[in-house]
Design a protein around this motif. Structure first.
Motif, PDB file in Angstrom:
ATOM      1  N   VAL A  48     -11.036  -8.096   7.442  1.00 28.42           N
ATOM      2  CA  VAL A  48     -10.453  -8.542   6.331  1.00 28.42           C
ATOM      3  C   VAL A  48      -9.637  -9.647   6.545  1.00 28.42           C
ATOM      4  O   VAL A  48      -8.818  -9.953   7.470  1.00 28.42           O
ATOM      5  N   ALA A  49      -9.554 -10.517   5.395  1.00 30.93           N
ATOM      6  CA  ALA A  49      -8.727 -11.920   5.274  1.00 30.93           C
ATOM      7  C   ALA A  49      -7.447 -11.626   5.423  1.00 30.93           C
ATOM      8  O   ALA A  49      -6.831 -10.597   4.914  1.00 30.93           O
ATOM      9  N   SER A  50      -6.504 -12.597   5.813  1.00 29.65           N
ATOM     10  CA  SER A  50      -5.133 -12.647   5.700  1.00 29.65           C
ATOM     11  C   SER A  50      -4.786 -12.682   4.459  1.00 29.65           C
ATOM     12  O   SER A  50      -5.314 -13.208   3.746  1.00 29.65           O
ATOM     13  N   LEU A  51      -3.582 -11.562   4.282  1.00 26.03           N
ATOM     14  CA  LEU A  51      -3.014 -11.847   2.836  1.00 26.03           C
ATOM     15  C   LEU A  51      -2.488 -13.228   2.620  1.00 26.03           C
ATOM     16  O   LEU A  51      -1.873 -13.821   3.251  1.00 26.03           O
ATOM     17  N   LEU A  62       1.796  -4.071   3.783  1.00 26.62           N
ATOM     18  CA  LEU A  62       0.889  -5.173   2.845  1.00 26.62           C
ATOM     19  C   LEU A  62      -0.391  -5.347   3.234  1.00 26.62           C
ATOM     20  O   LEU A  62      -0.467  -5.461   4.672  1.00 26.62           O
ATOM     21  N   GLY A  63      -1.355  -5.679   2.436  1.00 29.83           N
ATOM     22  CA  GLY A  63      -2.545  -6.363   3.045  1.00 29.83           C
ATOM     23  C   GLY A  63      -3.601  -6.470   1.982  1.00 29.83           C
ATOM     24  O   GLY A  63      -3.138  -5.881   0.498  1.00 29.83           O
ATOM     25  N   HIS A 106       0.737  -1.255  -0.052  1.00 33.25           N
ATOM     26  CA  HIS A 106      -0.231  -0.164   0.159  1.00 33.25           C
ATOM     27  C   HIS A 106       0.881   1.098   0.141  1.00 33.25           C
ATOM     28  O   HIS A 106       0.125   2.185  -0.369  1.00 33.25           O
ATOM     29  N   SER A 107       2.271   1.156   0.486  1.00 33.93           N
ATOM     30  CA  SER A 107       2.949   2.162  -0.027  1.00 33.93           C
ATOM     31  C   SER A 107       4.470   1.680   0.827  1.00 33.93           C
ATOM     32  O   SER A 107       4.346   0.915   1.858  1.00 33.93           O
ATOM     33  N   LEU A 108       5.431   2.668   0.664  1.00 31.57           N
ATOM     34  CA  LEU A 108       6.751   2.260   1.212  1.00 31.57           C
ATOM     35  C   LEU A 108       7.475   3.596   1.594  1.00 31.57           C
ATOM     36  O   LEU A 108       7.330   4.609   1.167  1.00 31.57           O
ATOM     37  N   VAL A 109       8.439   3.132   2.777  1.00 39.90           N
ATOM     38  CA  VAL A 109       9.459   3.945   3.142  1.00 39.90           C
ATOM     39  C   VAL A 109      10.620   3.848   2.736  1.00 39.90           C
ATOM     40  O   VAL A 109      11.240   2.510   3.361  1.00 39.90           O
TER      41      VAL A 109
END
Ligand code: NAD
Ligand code: MG
Length: 390
Positions: A286-289, A263-264, A249-252
């Motif tokens: 929300v289900a596990s990835l 993540l997800g 969903h984004s990164l640093v």
């Protein structure tokens, strides 16, 4: 925790109430607002029994009162009532999920009242970032991002991050973008795009306006500006990465070469639950990835030729002053005209560029100047529309 949900009847509002309903011992709904879908709001009121419900017009208020007999919910209407329920003393947290500029004043009211502000209404920050962040600091409000990218950045930043990227060893913020429904479409195909095609997002189910923003990539442009204000990140330290799976969903990116990400599954209930419970964690439904099902993570550079809106947003951010308010206003006008079938898809960017060119925006950062820039942006966009409308 006592909650006001602004924009309860929209996509984010409905997802918020879904998470809230999973934790009846933890959350209590004090106020719900909805602009048009009065039946949906009535149903939500029956289920969550808020003290207040707010609609747009007196006529809708009367209809809602008729639907809620015996419930004890007080029905209010109009823009002032939105700010009122966003700043009630008994409310701890406000979900700001109204779409567009209409959300600015109630979201600002929540910040001024020092609430925990769960910010989905990115347009408020795009328009009035300097004013908004100053009010958050002054009132000691807790601002938590709901936009999935910013929520991911927030989760990937140091826990005590205080807006100083170099000091925290942060090199860059990487915002991911799905690329929208036209990621692989040719420029030629984009000339004939319909509203139905534009709102059919491949990964996320969202309101119509943000769906069109995703299709033009203006959504990502607005998010670059949003990230600038939330994380005090300069424009050249915010990079957009197309990632079609929408799992990261984004990164640093840190000085030592570490890259942290969140993540997800693409489901807004994750960032909503995160912000509701922060610093704790609660079930969101929300289900596990399933990484084996995902199998691949791909990355591409955005294409500035097919998606010029992203560069327009960078241009507005770099121009400072109230250019971003002009950008946002012109975008709202252009998207509404496109949804109305009055403006071709590729002309959305032209209308916004024309408004940015036309409106001087070296204004001081105060609310009156922001609202004036919004008004001028809308007027300039209307004039440009007249040139392009079909
Ligand atoms: P939506 O269109 O589904 O819902 C909008 C809500 O705002 C509705 O409750 C509507 O009644 C209310 N509203 C509309 N006009 C109003 C007005 N003039 N006055 C008062 N209320 C009004 O939109 P959405 O997809 O839920 O998006 C809401 C906000 O969250 C937007 O700013 C969007 O950019 C942001 N956001 C949404 C998503 C998503 O997945 N849907 C993700 C990230 C950010
Ligand atoms: Mg987003």
């Amino acid at each position: 925790m006592k909650l006001t949900v602004l924009g309860a009847t929209g996509s984010i509002g409905v997802s918020t109430l879904d998470v809230v309903a999973r934790h009846p011992d933890r959350f209590q709904v004090v106020a719900l607002t909805g602009h048009s879908r009065v039946e949906v709001l009535a149903e939500q009121c029956r289920r969550f029994r808020p003290v207040y419900a707010v609609v747009g017009s007196a006529a809708d208020a009367q209809r809602l009162v008729g639907m809620l007999t015996g419930l004890g919910t007080e029905v209010l209407h109009g823009a002032e009532a939105l700010s009122q329920v966003a700043s009630l003393p008994e409310v701890d947290a406000v979900m700001a999920a109204i779409v567009g500029a209409a959300g600015l004043e109630p979201t600002l009211a929540a910040a001024r009242a020092g609430k925990r502000v769960l910010l989905a209404n990115k347009e408020a920050l795009v328009m009035a970032g300097a004013v908004f962040m100053a009010e958050v600091r002054r009132a000691g409000a807790l601002l938590l991002p709901i936009d999935s990218e910013h929520n991911a950045v927030f989760q990937s930043m140091p826990h005590d991050y205080a807006g100083d990227m170099p000091r925290s060893g942060v090199r860059r913020v990487l915002l991911t973008a799905s690329g929208g429904p036209f990621r692989t479409a040719s420029l030629d195909m984009l000339t004939t795009v319909t509203p139905e095609q534009a709102v059919a997002h491949p990964k996320w189910s969202m309101g119509r306006k943000i769906s069109v923003d995703s299709a033009t990539m203006m959504n990502k442009g607005l998010e670059v500006i949003e990230a600038h204000w939330l994380f005090n990140a300069p424009a050249d330290k915010i990079e957009v990465v197309i990632h079609p799976q929408s799992v990261i969903h984004s990164l640093v990116d840190y000085e030592d070469g570490s890259v942290l990400a969140q993540l997800g599954n693409p489901d807004m209930r994750t960032p909503i639950a995160h912000a509701l419970a922060w610093p704790g964690r609660i079930d969101s439904g929300v289900a596990s990835l399933d990484l084996f099902a995902v199998a691949q993570l791909n990355f591409e550079r955005p294409d500035p030729v097919r998606f010029p809106c992203l560069d327009l947003a960078y241009r507005a951010l770099r121009a400072e002053g109230n250019a971003a308010a002009v950008l946002n206003a012109a975008n709202e006008v252009a998207v509404a005209a496109f949804l109305d079938r009055r403006l071709p898809f590729l002309r959305i960017a032209d209308v916004i560029a024309a408004a940015l060119d036309a409106v001087p925006h070296a204004a001081l950062p105060d609310l009156a100047a922001v609202l004036e820039a919004d008004r001028c942006g809308r007027e300039a966009a209307m004039r440009a529309l007249a040139r392009y409308t079909t």
